[in-house]
Enzyme design. Structure first.
Site, PDB file in Angstrom:
ATOM      1  N   HIS A   1       0.850  -1.188   0.000  1.00 33.95           N
ATOM      2  CA  HIS A   1       0.000   0.000   0.000  1.00 33.95           C
ATOM      3  C   HIS A   1       0.889   1.243   0.000  1.00 33.95           C
ATOM      4  CE1 HIS A   1      -3.972  -1.819   1.680  1.00 33.95           C
ATOM      5  NE2 HIS A   1      -3.354  -2.670   0.878  1.00 33.95           N
TER       6      HIS A   1
ATOM      7  N   GLU B   1       0.811   3.926   1.734  1.00 32.39           N
ATOM      8  CA  GLU B   1       1.206   4.393   3.062  1.00 32.39           C
ATOM      9  C   GLU B   1       2.396   3.605   3.615  1.00 32.39           C
ATOM     10  OE1 GLU B   1      -3.427   4.487   3.098  1.00 32.39           O
ATOM     11  OE2 GLU B   1      -1.825   3.384   2.066  1.00 32.39           O
TER      12      GLU B   1
ATOM     13  N   CYS C   1      -6.476   2.017   5.471  1.00 37.12           N
ATOM     14  CA  CYS C   1      -7.138   0.815   5.982  1.00 37.12           C
ATOM     15  C   CYS C   1      -6.586   0.505   7.362  1.00 37.12           C
ATOM     16  CB  CYS C   1      -6.883  -0.352   5.027  1.00 37.12           C
ATOM     17  SG  CYS C   1      -5.151  -0.900   4.996  1.00 37.12           S
TER      18      CYS C   1
ATOM     19  N   CYS D   1      -2.737  -0.020   7.419  1.00 35.14           N
ATOM     20  CA  CYS D   1      -1.977   1.221   7.271  1.00 35.14           C
ATOM     21  C   CYS D   1      -2.157   2.142   8.476  1.00 35.14           C
ATOM     22  CB  CYS D   1      -2.368   1.917   5.969  1.00 35.14           C
ATOM     23  SG  CYS D   1      -1.881   0.949   4.516  1.00 35.14           S
TER      24      CYS D   1
END
Length: 161
Positions: A53, A55, A83, A86
């Site tokens: 991801h 992040e 999410c 993260c």
């Protein structure tokens, strides 16, 4: 244009890179002392790795650049609400504040579905500011999923022949 908008525009540039790679268009940047120290975008599909991801990739790059996992004086700008994975990484990395473009009402963990950053007693709390360039951040996601649906429909129709 204020500083938050300036930095979110840079996160949107990262989201565009993801879009062009057929990744869900999420971009993230990390800022320390008014300077960008890390930038990243989703690479989950390309790397075939759930953890890629934007992040997490930005946190890894910032930690490497600073030579420290503690990012206490850093802020993250991310185009889509993080999410739970993260959000947990934001807490663990000690990020000072996260600026969020648009909310994720399916899997968001910073205020929409749940709020790991505010509703629980962890050893570190992360400040949150939402709605920075929300329309632009939402637009790129909507365009991406619209294009994806059209492509899937075209594939189904070709397979019928």
């Amino acid at each position: 244009m204020n500083m938050q908008e300036k930095f979110m525009k840079l996160a949107l540039k990262e989201a565009e890179k993801a879009y062009n790679k057929k990744e869900i268009p999420v971009g993230a940047i990390i800022v320390k002392d008014g300077k960008v120290i890390a930038r990243a975008h989703n690479l989950k599909e390309l790397k075939n790795d759930t953890t890629k991801h934007a992040e997490l990739l930005a946190i890894q790059k910032a930690s490497k650049k600073l030579g420290c996992w503690r990012l206490e004086d850093c802020e993250m700008y991310v185009t889509l609400e993080p999410c739970s994975m993260c959000a947990g990484a934001l807490i663990q990395s000690r990020i000072k504040k996260v600026y969020i473009g648009t909310m994720d009402y399916k899997t968001g963990a910073c205020g929409s579905v749940l709020n790991l950053l505010a509703d629980y007693k962890f050893n570190h709390s992360v400040e949150i500011e939402t709605g920075v360039l929300a329309e632009e951040c939402e637009k790129i996601l909507k365009e991406f999923f619209k294009t994806l649906r059209v492509e899937k429909k075209n594939i189904k129709e070709r397979n019928k022949d």
